[in-house]
Scaffold this motif. Structure first.
Motif, PDB file in Angstrom:
ATOM      1  N   ARG A   1     -12.975 -20.463 -90.551  1.00  0.00           N
ATOM      2  CA  ARG A   1     -14.397 -20.425 -90.876  1.00  0.00           C
ATOM      3  C   ARG A   1     -14.755 -21.525 -91.868  1.00  0.00           C
ATOM      4  O   ARG A   1     -15.791 -22.193 -91.733  1.00  0.00           O
ATOM      5  N   GLN A   2     -13.876 -21.746 -92.856  1.00  0.00           N
ATOM      6  CA  GLN A   2     -14.120 -22.817 -93.821  1.00  0.00           C
ATOM      7  C   GLN A   2     -14.212 -24.165 -93.118  1.00  0.00           C
ATOM      8  O   GLN A   2     -15.107 -24.966 -93.395  1.00  0.00           O
ATOM      9  N   HIS A   3     -13.299 -24.414 -92.198  1.00  0.00           N
ATOM     10  CA  HIS A   3     -13.304 -25.686 -91.481  1.00  0.00           C
ATOM     11  C   HIS A   3     -14.554 -25.820 -90.615  1.00  0.00           C
ATOM     12  O   HIS A   3     -15.148 -26.902 -90.522  1.00  0.00           O
ATOM     13  N   GLN A   4     -14.950 -24.741 -89.991  1.00  0.00           N
ATOM     14  CA  GLN A   4     -16.158 -24.756 -89.170  1.00  0.00           C
ATOM     15  C   GLN A   4     -17.376 -25.133 -90.018  1.00  0.00           C
ATOM     16  O   GLN A   4     -18.217 -25.942 -89.594  1.00  0.00           O
ATOM     17  N   LEU A   5     -17.475 -24.572 -91.195  1.00  0.00           N
ATOM     18  CA  LEU A   5     -18.577 -24.904 -92.091  1.00  0.00           C
ATOM     19  C   LEU A   5     -18.543 -26.378 -92.480  1.00  0.00           C
ATOM     20  O   LEU A   5     -19.558 -27.070 -92.433  1.00  0.00           O
ATOM     21  N   LEU A   6     -17.367 -26.869 -92.854  1.00  0.00           N
ATOM     22  CA  LEU A   6     -17.244 -28.249 -93.323  1.00  0.00           C
ATOM     23  C   LEU A   6     -17.543 -29.264 -92.232  1.00  0.00           C
ATOM     24  O   LEU A   6     -18.027 -30.358 -92.514  1.00  0.00           O
TER      25      LEU A   6
ATOM     26  N   ASN B   1     -19.851 -29.363 -90.295  1.00  0.00           N
ATOM     27  CA  ASN B   1     -21.282 -29.641 -90.262  1.00  0.00           C
ATOM     28  C   ASN B   1     -21.826 -30.135 -91.594  1.00  0.00           C
ATOM     29  O   ASN B   1     -23.038 -30.323 -91.732  1.00  0.00           O
ATOM     30  N   GLN B   2     -20.920 -30.352 -92.571  1.00  0.00           N
ATOM     31  CA  GLN B   2     -21.404 -30.625 -93.921  1.00  0.00           C
ATOM     32  C   GLN B   2     -20.886 -31.918 -94.546  1.00  0.00           C
ATOM     33  O   GLN B   2     -21.562 -32.498 -95.391  1.00  0.00           O
ATOM     34  N   VAL B   3     -19.688 -32.359 -94.206  1.00  0.00           N
ATOM     35  CA  VAL B   3     -19.098 -33.520 -94.871  1.00  0.00           C
ATOM     36  C   VAL B   3     -18.779 -34.610 -93.858  1.00  0.00           C
ATOM     37  O   VAL B   3     -18.708 -34.355 -92.654  1.00  0.00           O
ATOM     38  N   ASP B   4     -18.580 -35.827 -94.370  1.00  0.00           N
ATOM     39  CA  ASP B   4     -18.307 -36.970 -93.490  1.00  0.00           C
ATOM     40  C   ASP B   4     -16.968 -36.835 -92.775  1.00  0.00           C
ATOM     41  O   ASP B   4     -16.840 -37.140 -91.591  1.00  0.00           O
TER      42      ASP B   4
ATOM     43  N   ASP C   1     -18.085 -15.931 -98.256  1.00  0.00           N
ATOM     44  CA  ASP C   1     -19.512 -15.704 -98.483  1.00  0.00           C
ATOM     45  C   ASP C   1     -20.098 -16.828 -99.334  1.00  0.00           C
ATOM     46  O   ASP C   1     -21.193 -17.330 -99.066  1.00  0.00           O
ATOM     47  N   TYR C   2     -19.349 -17.230-100.358  1.00  0.00           N
ATOM     48  CA  TYR C   2     -19.809 -18.316-101.227  1.00  0.00           C
ATOM     49  C   TYR C   2     -19.900 -19.623-100.447  1.00  0.00           C
ATOM     50  O   TYR C   2     -20.915 -20.336-100.516  1.00  0.00           O
ATOM     51  N   ALA C   3     -18.850 -19.950 -99.714  1.00  0.00           N
ATOM     52  CA  ALA C   3     -18.834 -21.205 -98.961  1.00  0.00           C
ATOM     53  C   ALA C   3     -19.939 -21.245 -97.909  1.00  0.00           C
ATOM     54  O   ALA C   3     -20.505 -22.312 -97.629  1.00  0.00           O
ATOM     55  N   SER C   4     -20.264 -20.105 -97.345  1.00  0.00           N
ATOM     56  CA  SER C   4     -21.298 -20.041 -96.314  1.00  0.00           C
ATOM     57  C   SER C   4     -22.691 -20.305 -96.884  1.00  0.00           C
ATOM     58  O   SER C   4     -23.590 -20.735 -96.156  1.00  0.00           O
ATOM     59  N   GLY C   5     -22.860 -20.048 -98.174  1.00  0.00           N
ATOM     60  CA  GLY C   5     -24.178 -20.199 -98.773  1.00  0.00           C
ATOM     61  C   GLY C   5     -24.338 -21.412 -99.662  1.00  0.00           C
ATOM     62  O   GLY C   5     -25.362 -21.550-100.342  1.00  0.00           O
ATOM     63  N   ASN C   6     -23.332 -22.288 -99.679  1.00  0.00           N
ATOM     64  CA  ASN C   6     -23.386 -23.453-100.560  1.00  0.00           C
ATOM     65  C   ASN C   6     -22.958 -24.709 -99.814  1.00  0.00           C
ATOM     66  O   ASN C   6     -22.399 -24.638 -98.721  1.00  0.00           O
ATOM     67  N   PHE C   7     -23.214 -25.875-100.424  1.00  0.00           N
ATOM     68  CA  PHE C   7     -22.977 -27.152 -99.756  1.00  0.00           C
ATOM     69  C   PHE C   7     -22.026 -28.003-100.588  1.00  0.00           C
ATOM     70  O   PHE C   7     -22.274 -28.235-101.778  1.00  0.00           O
ATOM     71  N   PRO C   8     -20.933 -28.482 -99.993  1.00  0.00           N
ATOM     72  CA  PRO C   8     -19.989 -29.312-100.749  1.00  0.00           C
ATOM     73  C   PRO C   8     -20.546 -30.696-101.035  1.00  0.00           C
ATOM     74  O   PRO C   8     -21.341 -31.229-100.264  1.00  0.00           O
ATOM     75  N   LEU C   9     -20.093 -31.287-102.136  1.00  0.00           N
ATOM     76  CA  LEU C   9     -20.602 -32.586-102.570  1.00  0.00           C
ATOM     77  C   LEU C   9     -19.605 -33.717-102.352  1.00  0.00           C
ATOM     78  O   LEU C   9     -19.942 -34.874-102.545  1.00  0.00           O
ATOM     79  N   ALA C  10     -18.378 -33.392-101.951  1.00  0.00           N
ATOM     80  CA  ALA C  10     -17.363 -34.411-101.671  1.00  0.00           C
ATOM     81  C   ALA C  10     -17.585 -34.983-100.269  1.00  0.00           C
ATOM     82  O   ALA C  10     -18.126 -34.315 -99.389  1.00  0.00           O
ATOM     83  N   LYS C  11     -17.127 -36.218-100.065  1.00  0.00           N
ATOM     84  CA  LYS C  11     -17.281 -36.863 -98.758  1.00  0.00           C
ATOM     85  C   LYS C  11     -16.174 -36.479 -97.778  1.00  0.00           C
ATOM     86  O   LYS C  11     -16.381 -36.468 -96.568  1.00  0.00           O
TER      87      LYS C  11
END
Length: 223
Positions: A182-187, A189-192, A145-155
């Motif tokens: 699910r974590q990988h799916q989120l990442l 779309n979010q990190v390089d 739930d936390y990961a789904s609602g937040n954005f990572p700052l690492a590349k």
């Protein structure tokens, strides 16, 4: 070369130092990790030609110091605490200021709950260019739930899991497979750079090799 130091807070740190290293690997560890750190460092060296130093610092209370919020016990009788912020503050405000003597690329990583902590830390600060979460405890209550609602700052973020880790009787920990997917799916779309690597075996197999593979992968993403 492994140098053991005690910092000003009394915490034991193990430093594998390359004087001119361009990359600093930071890893929270317990007694088991310490026993296999030499093998981990050797494996990293075999998988990358990037220069690196590694500093491993001891965690005394695994369930409290590495988790971002309180949660009831999932196994045994020990509940989880909310000490992750204090641990992150220690890394950023004390450990790195004592260790770093030149500009370096910093990669934070760990195994199991230390992998979860590393993932969480990657959402809190841009201090770390890469995150290694080897067999991370992403089954942790409310983590996805936390990961789904937040954005990572690492590349770059490395994820891995053993292919038998989700085959456990504990209903909470059995969710680790769905959670890591699910974590990988989120990442994606979010990190390089991100990858989910599956390793043979359960959670207690080859922790040093799995962690080393993660550090080497992130090192090899660095330009």
């Amino acid at each position: 070369m492994n140098r053991i130091v005690t910092d000003i807070s009394g915490r034991e740190c193990h430093i594998y130092n390359a004087t001119q290293a361009d990359h600093l690997l930071v890893q929270p560890v317990d007694e088991h990790d310490l026993k296999v750190l030499n093998q981990e460092v050797d494996t990293i060296r075999s998988l990358t030609d990037k220069s690196f130093s590694l500093v491993a610092f001891m965690i005394k209370d695994w369930n409290r110091e590495l988790t971002p919020w309180q949660a009831p016990p999932v196994f045994g009788r020990t509940p989880f605490g909310d000490g992750a912020q204090a641990t992150l503050d220690y890394i950023v405000d004390q450990l790195l200021t004592e260790i770093i003597q030149k500009e370096v690329h910093i990669i934070l990583g760990g195994y199991s709950l230390a992998g979860l902590f590393s993932l969480w830390a990657g959402y809190q600060t841009d201090k770390f260019e890469g995150i290694v979460a080897a067999s991370p405890s992403v089954w942790f209550p409310k983590w996805i739930d936390y990961a789904s609602g937040n954005f990572p700052l690492a590349k770059s973020v490395y994820l891995s899991l053993g292919d038998k880790e989700e085959r456990v009787k504990n209903p909470v920990m059995a969710q680790v497979g769905n959670a890591i997917r699910r974590q990988h799916q989120l990442l994606n779309n979010q990190v390089d750079n991100t990858i989910l690597e599956w390793n043979p075996g359960n959670h207690f197999v080859d922790s040093e090799k799995r962690t080393a593979k993660g550090f080497a992968w992130v090192l090899n993403q660095q330009k």
